[in-house]
Every structure is written in structure tokens, then in C-alpha cells.
Design a protein around this motif. Structure first.
Motif, PDB file in Angstrom:
ATOM      1  N   VAL A  75       4.377 -91.785 -96.905  1.00 36.32           N
ATOM      2  CA  VAL A  75       4.131 -91.782 -98.356  1.00 36.32           C
ATOM      3  C   VAL A  75       2.954 -90.891 -98.751  1.00 36.32           C
ATOM      4  CG1 VAL A  75       5.024 -94.110 -98.827  1.00 36.32           C
ATOM      5  CG2 VAL A  75       2.614 -93.798 -98.177  1.00 36.32           C
ATOM      6  N   HIS A  76       2.884 -90.659-100.067  1.00 38.42           N
ATOM      7  CA  HIS A  76       1.747 -89.958-100.665  1.00 38.42           C
ATOM      8  C   HIS A  76       0.628 -90.948-101.000  1.00 38.42           C
ATOM      9  CE1 HIS A  76      -0.513 -87.099-102.904  1.00 38.42           C
ATOM     10  NE2 HIS A  76      -0.231 -87.592-104.085  1.00 38.42           N
ATOM     11  N   HIS A  77       0.986 -92.080-101.583  1.00 40.37           N
ATOM     12  CA  HIS A  77       0.001 -93.114-101.920  1.00 40.37           C
ATOM     13  C   HIS A  77       0.122 -94.256-100.920  1.00 40.37           C
ATOM     14  CE1 HIS A  77       0.828 -91.594-106.249  1.00 40.37           C
ATOM     15  NE2 HIS A  77      -0.229 -90.963-105.791  1.00 40.37           N
ATOM     16  N   GLY A  78      -0.862 -94.345-100.009  1.00 38.07           N
ATOM     17  CA  GLY A  78      -0.856 -95.403 -98.997  1.00 38.07           C
ATOM     18  C   GLY A  78      -1.400 -96.706 -99.560  1.00 38.07           C
ATOM     19  N   TYR A 109      -0.447 -89.618 -96.540  1.00 36.90           N
ATOM     20  CA  TYR A 109      -1.260 -88.404 -96.718  1.00 36.90           C
ATOM     21  C   TYR A 109      -1.398 -88.154 -98.216  1.00 36.90           C
ATOM     22  CZ  TYR A 109      -0.770 -87.484 -91.758  1.00 36.90           C
ATOM     23  OH  TYR A 109      -0.829 -87.583 -90.389  1.00 36.90           O
ATOM     24  N   HIS A 110      -2.632 -88.144 -98.686  1.00 36.24           N
ATOM     25  CA  HIS A 110      -2.875 -88.018-100.124  1.00 36.24           C
ATOM     26  C   HIS A 110      -3.140 -86.551-100.488  1.00 36.24           C
ATOM     27  CE1 HIS A 110      -5.423 -88.783-103.846  1.00 36.24           C
ATOM     28  NE2 HIS A 110      -4.181 -89.057-104.176  1.00 36.24           N
ATOM     29  N   LEU A 111      -4.388 -86.139-100.604  1.00 29.74           N
ATOM     30  CA  LEU A 111      -4.663 -84.754-101.018  1.00 29.74           C
ATOM     31  C   LEU A 111      -4.035 -83.712-100.089  1.00 29.74           C
ATOM     32  CD1 LEU A 111      -8.350 -85.017-102.332  1.00 29.74           C
ATOM     33  CD2 LEU A 111      -6.193 -85.229-103.604  1.00 29.74           C
ATOM     34  N   SER A 189      -0.116 -81.740-109.484  1.00 29.08           N
ATOM     35  CA  SER A 189       0.685 -82.959-109.568  1.00 29.08           C
ATOM     36  C   SER A 189      -0.181 -84.210-109.730  1.00 29.08           C
ATOM     37  CB  SER A 189       1.546 -83.089-108.310  1.00 29.08           C
ATOM     38  OG  SER A 189       0.712 -83.302-107.199  1.00 29.08           O
ATOM     39  N   GLY A 190       0.405 -85.258-110.275  1.00 19.57           N
ATOM     40  CA  GLY A 190      -0.245 -86.572-110.302  1.00 19.57           C
ATOM     41  C   GLY A 190      -1.223 -86.776-111.442  1.00 19.57           C
ATOM     42  N   GLY A 191      -2.364 -87.386-111.132  1.00 17.69           N
ATOM     43  CA  GLY A 191      -3.373 -87.696-112.144  1.00 17.69           C
ATOM     44  C   GLY A 191      -4.444 -86.632-112.172  1.00 17.69           C
ATOM     45  N   GLY A 231       4.342 -87.229-116.112  1.00 15.42           N
ATOM     46  CA  GLY A 231       4.461 -88.437-115.289  1.00 15.42           C
ATOM     47  C   GLY A 231       3.853 -88.236-113.906  1.00 15.42           C
ATOM     48  N   HIS A 232       3.009 -89.180-113.520  1.00  4.87           N
ATOM     49  CA  HIS A 232       2.359 -89.109-112.206  1.00  4.87           C
ATOM     50  C   HIS A 232       3.425 -89.159-111.106  1.00  4.87           C
ATOM     51  CE1 HIS A 232      -1.462 -90.331-109.857  1.00  4.87           C
ATOM     52  NE2 HIS A 232      -0.525 -90.059-108.984  1.00  4.87           N
ATOM     53  N   HIS A 233       4.289 -90.162-111.213  1.00  7.80           N
ATOM     54  CA  HIS A 233       5.341 -90.327-110.211  1.00  7.80           C
ATOM     55  C   HIS A 233       6.296 -89.127-110.204  1.00  7.80           C
ATOM     56  CE1 HIS A 233       8.412 -92.477-107.834  1.00  7.80           C
ATOM     57  NE2 HIS A 233       9.275 -91.893-108.639  1.00  7.80           N
ATOM     58  N   THR A 235       5.961 -86.099-110.967  1.00  9.76           N
ATOM     59  CA  THR A 235       5.447 -84.833-110.428  1.00  9.76           C
ATOM     60  C   THR A 235       5.101 -84.936-108.941  1.00  9.76           C
ATOM     61  OG1 THR A 235       3.194 -85.379-111.161  1.00  9.76           O
ATOM     62  CG2 THR A 235       4.529 -84.029-112.658  1.00  9.76           C
ATOM     63  N   GLU A 236       5.160 -86.151-108.390  1.00 14.32           N
ATOM     64  CA  GLU A 236       4.767 -86.310-106.977  1.00 14.32           C
ATOM     65  C   GLU A 236       5.915 -86.811-106.109  1.00 14.32           C
ATOM     66  OE1 GLU A 236       0.924 -88.459-107.008  1.00 14.32           O
ATOM     67  OE2 GLU A 236       0.051 -86.449-107.001  1.00 14.32           O
ATOM     68  N   ARG A 237       7.136 -86.549-106.555  1.00 14.21           N
ATOM     69  CA  ARG A 237       8.317 -87.026-105.830  1.00 14.21           C
ATOM     70  C   ARG A 237       8.789 -86.079-104.737  1.00 14.21           C
ATOM     71  NH1 ARG A 237      12.163 -88.482-110.855  1.00 14.21           N
ATOM     72  NH2 ARG A 237      11.343 -86.454-111.410  1.00 14.21           N
TER      73      ARG A 237
HETATM   74 ZN   LIG Z   1      -0.896 -89.433-106.977  1.00 11.14          ZN
END
Ligand SMILES: [Zn+2]
Length: 264
Positions: A75-78, A109-111, A189-191, A231-233, A235-237
Motif C-alpha cells: 500500500v501507499h498509506h500504511g 511505501y509513502h513518499l 498526488s494526494g494531500g 480527490g486524495h484517493h 490521485t493516488e490509485r
Molecule cells: Zn496520500
């Protein structure tokens, strides 16, 4: 269709430590100052035959992964972020309990996933929207700056908003700037509403991200640069399935992206 399910080839599986090594080599988490730990966040079984990717390690995604008998989730957001109080209670208990009970590995993995130049969220969002990046901007170079891959004529802010709504299949919040013809587009992407001023300084005529906050509406009008929040979601799909699919193919294991819809 096979009449004998026993003859179905079983993927040999990937060693957990090798998988982690490949993710780390690809995404280079050591290059980033991040808000949470990147890599293996929850240790599960040592051999992985099936991996599921998704945006966020929510309870719904974990349950969907259990349903398809996944051995790992990417995932992107753990689960873990700076500033959490650290207690395993309530929703955190519910999520962890399910992962641990089913021995499922959680990779997050985030950034580093936002930033990967080919497979990351920003790069893959650009692919979805028909843009190519010519430069990067902002803190840790996470913002992308570029334009239309097909070299089309500059578009109005309204046309850009319609394009985003069509491609992402959701409403877009658009605050128009003064420029009627948009050619130089910045996105993150995201916030990433906090990147707006850096996008303006980099010469963007429009900035696309997931979320908007109150101050950006004024900045858009006063600086003449359009702000489009998609949308945060939404743009991060694209980053997580791109990375997971490539690594799964490399190891010959199966991969599925599971999209848990999110209006935010
Ligand atoms: Zn995000």
C-alpha cells in the motif's frame, strides 16, 4: 477450463526478505524524510505467492486481501504515522488482529511511492491524464511539472476540469486562475495543497492535486494559477498497482489491485 484443479500450476513464491530488498532497491526509501516507516510494516509468512495492492491499509482492504487468500499487501498509506499515540486499541487493533491472524505481510511505501519517476503515483497519474513531466519542484522534489504528452493546444481551466472528471470518474473542485490558456501543468498526488506556492513559483499555469484547503482558493485567484482538487484517493490509485505488478511479475507471483472506493 481445467477439469483437474490439482494440475493448476502453483507459483513458486517469493521470499519475504528478497521481496523487501527489491521494493527497497526500486523505491529507495533512504532518500526521503517521511511521516512513517517505509518497507515491511507488519511481518507475515516467509513465502509470498499472492500479493494484493491498494491505496490504504484500511480494514476493508485487509478483509478483501483475506478473502482472496493473499500473503502480502502493498500500500501507499500504511498503518503507522508520526504523531500516533501508539496504542493498539479500537480500529488499530481490528486491522492488526486481521493481519496477524492470517499471517499477512504488510508493505507500505509513502513518499518514495509518490516520487518514483516511472511507477510512482505522480508519474502514473501523469500517464492516466496524458501528461509528461519535464521537471520536478517543491520539497523533496515531489511535485511534477510538464504538459500534454500529445502536444495539444493550450486548454481552458473548464476544459481541464472536464478532462480530469472524465479520466478520474469523479467531481473536481476547480478554482480558476486568470490564465485562459493552460499549457504548463503542475501536479502532485494526494494531500499536496501545500505545494501550490512552489508550483506557482515553478511557472505552472494550473496545479492539480487531491485536496484543497481554504487558503489555496484565494491564492489561485490572486496569483492567476488555477487549482484543481481531484480527490486524495483518486490521485493516488495508480502507483501501488504499478509497483506491485512489476515486482510480482519479476518473482512470478500473482498480483491483484483492490480499489476500496473513497470519496475523499
Ligand atoms: Zn496520500
Amino acid at each position: 477450463m481445467s477439469s483437474n484443479p490439482v494440475s493448476e500450476p502453483q507459483p513458486a513464491g517469493a521470499d519475504r526478505a528478497q521481496l523487501l530488498q527489491v521494493f527497497d532497491a526500486l523505491l529507495q526509501p533512504e532518500r526521503f524524510k517521511d511521516y512513517g516507516p517505509n518497507g515491511l510494516q507488519v511481518e507475515g509468512k516467509p513465502v509470498i505467492r499472492k500479493i494484493v495492492s491498494g491505496v490504504t491499509a484500511s480494514r476493508a482492504l485487509i478483509e478483501a486481501a483475506i478473502d482472496v487468500q493473499a500473503d502480502a499487501i502493498f500500500v501507499h498509506h500504511g498503518l503507522f504515522w508520526r504523531g500516533q499515540d501508539g496504542r493498539v486499541t479500537g480500529w488499530m487493533k481490528q486491522r492488526l488482529q486481521r493481519l496477524l491472524a492470517h499471517d499477512i505481510n504488510l508493505f507500505a511505501y509513502h513518499l518514495p511511492l509518490d516520487a518514483h519517476p516511472v511507477l510512482g503515483n505522480n508519474a502514473q497519474l501523469g500517464v492516466q491524464l496524458g501528461w509528461v513531466a519535464q521537471a520536478q519542484f517543491g520539497e523533496q522534489d515531489l511535485g511534477f511539472l510538464g504538459g500534454w504528452a500529445d502536444g495539444r493546444a493550450p486548454v481552458s481551466a473548464q476544459a481541464l476540469a472536464r478532462h480530469l472528471e472524465n479520466r478520474l470518474q469523479r467531481p473536481v473542485v476547480s478554482v480558476e486562475g486568470l490564465q485562459s490558456a493552460i499549457q504548463k501543468i503542475a501536479w502532485c498526488s494526494g494531500g499536496a495543497q501545500g505545494y501550490f506556492e512552489a508550483a506557482i513559483a515553478a511557472g505552472a499555469q494550473a496545479f492539480i492535486t487531491g485536496e484543497i484547503s481554504e487558503p489555496q482558493a484565494h491564492l489561485a485567484r490572486e496569483c492567476g494559477v488555477s487549482f484543481l482538487a481531484c480527490g486524495h484517493h483518486a490521485t493516488e490509485r495508480y502507483g501501488a498497482p504499478a509497483v506491485a505488478a512489476q515486482v510480482a511479475e519479476q518473482f512470478g507471483i500473482s498480483h491483484a489491485f483492490i480499489d476500496i472506493d473513497n470519496p475523499a
